[in-house]
Design an enzyme around this catalytic site. Structure first.
Site, mmCIF file in Angstrom:
data_model
loop_
_atom_site.group_PDB
_atom_site.id
_atom_site.type_symbol
_atom_site.label_atom_id
_atom_site.label_comp_id
_atom_site.label_asym_id
_atom_site.label_seq_id
_atom_site.Cartn_x
_atom_site.Cartn_y
_atom_site.Cartn_z
ATOM 1 N N LYS A 34 0.550 -1.570 -0.276
ATOM 2 C CA LYS A 34 0.118 0.175 0.031
ATOM 3 C C LYS A 34 0.321 1.078 -0.204
ATOM 4 O O LYS A 34 1.980 1.777 -0.060
ATOM 5 C CB LYS A 34 -1.183 0.015 1.385
ATOM 6 C CG LYS A 34 -1.731 -1.397 1.039
ATOM 7 C CD LYS A 34 -2.703 -1.326 2.671
ATOM 8 C CE LYS A 34 -4.297 -2.490 2.305
ATOM 9 N NZ LYS A 34 -4.541 -2.532 4.067
ATOM 10 N N TYR A 85 -11.974 -2.598 -3.208
ATOM 11 C CA TYR A 85 -13.055 -2.827 -1.487
ATOM 12 C C TYR A 85 -14.403 -2.730 -1.889
ATOM 13 O O TYR A 85 -14.939 -2.208 -0.984
ATOM 14 C CB TYR A 85 -12.229 -1.698 -1.222
ATOM 15 C CG TYR A 85 -10.681 -1.951 -0.275
ATOM 16 C CD1 TYR A 85 -10.429 -2.945 -0.034
ATOM 17 C CD2 TYR A 85 -9.600 -1.256 -0.683
ATOM 18 C CE1 TYR A 85 -8.918 -3.258 0.847
ATOM 19 C CE2 TYR A 85 -8.752 -1.370 -0.427
ATOM 20 C CZ TYR A 85 -7.745 -2.582 1.006
ATOM 21 O OH TYR A 85 -7.038 -2.978 0.544
ATOM 22 N N PHE A 92 -15.407 2.685 7.613
ATOM 23 C CA PHE A 92 -14.229 3.399 7.114
ATOM 24 C C PHE A 92 -13.675 3.503 5.942
ATOM 25 O O PHE A 92 -12.637 4.079 5.395
ATOM 26 C CB PHE A 92 -12.758 2.599 7.420
ATOM 27 C CG PHE A 92 -13.152 1.076 7.682
ATOM 28 C CD1 PHE A 92 -12.733 0.356 6.137
ATOM 29 C CD2 PHE A 92 -14.070 0.333 8.403
ATOM 30 C CE1 PHE A 92 -12.915 -0.273 6.225
ATOM 31 C CE2 PHE A 92 -14.294 -0.657 8.318
ATOM 32 C CZ PHE A 92 -13.247 -1.657 6.838
ATOM 33 N N ARG A 145 -1.356 -14.917 3.777
ATOM 34 C CA ARG A 145 -1.971 -13.922 5.006
ATOM 35 C C ARG A 145 -1.201 -14.328 6.280
ATOM 36 O O ARG A 145 -1.302 -13.387 6.946
ATOM 37 C CB ARG A 145 -3.529 -14.585 4.900
ATOM 38 C CG ARG A 145 -4.309 -14.714 3.528
ATOM 39 C CD ARG A 145 -4.981 -12.622 4.055
ATOM 40 N NE ARG A 145 -6.161 -12.630 5.159
ATOM 41 C CZ ARG A 145 -6.829 -11.569 4.797
ATOM 42 N NH1 ARG A 145 -6.934 -10.394 3.933
ATOM 43 N NH2 ARG A 145 -7.978 -11.104 5.871
ATOM 44 N N THR A 162 -5.568 -7.785 10.747
ATOM 45 C CA THR A 162 -6.001 -6.831 9.942
ATOM 46 C C THR A 162 -5.059 -5.873 11.089
ATOM 47 O O THR A 162 -5.102 -4.697 9.955
ATOM 48 C CB THR A 162 -7.619 -6.658 9.905
ATOM 49 O OG1 THR A 162 -7.509 -8.186 8.516
ATOM 50 C CG2 THR A 162 -7.675 -5.380 8.816
ATOM 51 N N ARG A 169 3.181 -6.963 9.378
ATOM 52 C CA ARG A 169 2.280 -6.085 9.683
ATOM 53 C C ARG A 169 2.691 -5.789 11.278
ATOM 54 O O ARG A 169 2.711 -4.520 12.322
ATOM 55 C CB ARG A 169 0.428 -6.397 10.091
ATOM 56 C CG ARG A 169 0.202 -5.692 8.271
ATOM 57 C CD ARG A 169 -1.279 -6.318 8.268
ATOM 58 N NE ARG A 169 -1.812 -5.885 7.044
ATOM 59 C CZ ARG A 169 -3.634 -6.511 6.689
ATOM 60 N NH1 ARG A 169 -4.157 -7.409 7.189
ATOM 61 N NH2 ARG A 169 -3.645 -6.114 5.197
ATOM 62 N N ASN A 221 -2.117 -0.251 6.975
ATOM 63 C CA ASN A 221 -1.577 -1.742 7.983
ATOM 64 C C ASN A 221 -0.405 -1.720 6.680
ATOM 65 O O ASN A 221 -0.024 -3.274 6.272
ATOM 66 C CB ASN A 221 -2.634 -2.822 8.025
ATOM 67 C CG ASN A 221 -3.627 -2.771 7.587
ATOM 68 O OD1 ASN A 221 -3.707 -2.396 5.937
ATOM 69 N ND2 ASN A 221 -4.201 -3.382 7.597
ATOM 70 N N HIS A 233 -1.417 -6.052 1.608
ATOM 71 C CA HIS A 233 -3.190 -6.190 1.647
ATOM 72 C C HIS A 233 -2.801 -7.911 1.233
ATOM 73 O O HIS A 233 -1.242 -7.722 0.581
ATOM 74 C CB HIS A 233 -3.492 -5.845 0.089
ATOM 75 C CG HIS A 233 -5.210 -6.473 -0.456
ATOM 76 N ND1 HIS A 233 -6.154 -6.437 0.277
ATOM 77 C CD2 HIS A 233 -4.725 -7.067 -1.558
ATOM 78 C CE1 HIS A 233 -7.184 -7.247 -0.555
ATOM 79 N NE2 HIS A 233 -6.235 -8.197 -1.103
ATOM 80 N N GLU A 275 -9.122 -10.675 -7.839
ATOM 81 C CA GLU A 275 -7.900 -9.415 -7.726
ATOM 82 C C GLU A 275 -6.454 -8.975 -8.873
ATOM 83 O O GLU A 275 -7.164 -8.614 -9.354
ATOM 84 C CB GLU A 275 -7.706 -9.368 -6.127
ATOM 85 C CG GLU A 275 -8.657 -9.058 -5.026
ATOM 86 C CD GLU A 275 -7.936 -9.245 -3.625
ATOM 87 O OE1 GLU A 275 -9.088 -9.167 -2.332
ATOM 88 O OE2 GLU A 275 -6.857 -10.061 -3.108
#
Ligand code: IDP
Ligand code: MG
Length: 247
Positions: free
Chosen positions: A107, A147, A155, A183, A189, A200, A210, A213, A224
């Site tokens: 990100k 998203y 948010f 993951r 998250t 993270r 964070n 993704h 995706e």
């Protein structure tokens, strides 16, 4: 006088008569060559060596090309007309069909904080294979699509603003159970709940920053990947590490 004494001492050929020997003891052609380092013709040995080497090269080059284009059926070649890579066969794992793929994206905060290399390194060192990667500044519309399932969340507007605030690094990684493992490597998250050792957990603090993704399921990974990459941008290639990673 000198030439006479040379001829009397050795069996010179005509081509050597014009050269003066630096040593008085230089009485034969062999001695002459030792002093002058100048062979007048290639030796039989070097001629034969070249012949053998050329023959071997002629035999080996076509064999290598044939095996490179057909071995495992998963190598890419350049199309002679378009100069584009053409990959026809599937990437395989122990001959078991196509491997799982996941979509990982660094990100804007990960890029700004200089963590691209660190995040890529973790996936590489784990043994996953990079299939696609780009450096891009995404539009709000693309991010809203990405998203879409969170569009009702309070948010959501802030998330789209954050994700469109700078360049991103979308990637596709391939390997056994890469979706689930990816993951786990990312962590929770919320970085506050992410264990040390996860990306993270090690590099960020708040849920709204964070840094990366990762797809949460095989199906969402497929969607995706299709959203961020064209099929031809997914590179099928065989890693030399394969036999050292998979039985
Ligand atoms: P994930 O990224 O771990 O899959 P999701 O629930 O899919 O988590 O949320 C997508 C992204 O939305 C998160 O990575 C985070 O950047 C952001 N996000 C999730 N929950 C919150 C929140 O409560 N406040 C702010 N941002 C959030
Ligand atoms: Mg998610």
């Amino acid at each position: 006088m000198a030439s006479q004494s040379r001829r009397s001492r050795g069996d010179y050929s005509a081509s050597y008569r014009n050269f003066s020997c630096p040593q008085p003891a230089c009485s034969t052609q062999e001695e002459y060559l030792v002093h002058h380092h100048r062979p007048t013709r290639p030796s039989r040995f070097s001629l034969y060596s070249w012949l053998v080497l050329c023959s071997l090269a002629l035999l080996l080059v076509p064999a290598t090309l044939t095996s490179a284009s057909s071995h495992s059926g998963d190598l890419c070649e350049k199309d002679l007309d378009s100069n584009e890579p053409v990959c026809t066969a599937k990437s395989t794992m122990s001959g078991d069909g196509e491997r799982e793929r996941t979509f990982i994206m660094i990100k804007p905060d990960g890029v700004q904080r200089g963590l691209v290399g660190e995040i890529v390194k973790r996936f590489e060192q784990k043994g996953f294979k990079l299939v696609a990667m780009k450096f891009t500044w995404a539009s709000e519309s693309l991010l809203k699509q990405h998203y879409a399932d969170l569009s009702s969340k309070p948010f959501f507007p802030g998330l789209v603003k954050y994700m469109s605030s700078g360049p991103l690094v979308p990637m596709v990684w391939e390997g056994l159970n890469v979706v689930k493992t990816g993951r786990q490597m990312l962590g929770e998250t919320n970085p506050a709940q992410s264990l040390p050792g996860t990306i993270r957990g090690d590099y960020c603090i708040e849920v709204g920053r964070n840094i990366c993704h990762g797809s949460d399921a095989v199906d969402s990974a497929k969607k995706e990947i299709a959203l961020w990459f064209k099929p031809e941008e997914l590179i099928k290639w065989k890693s030399v590490e394969d036999p050292w990673l998979y039985e």
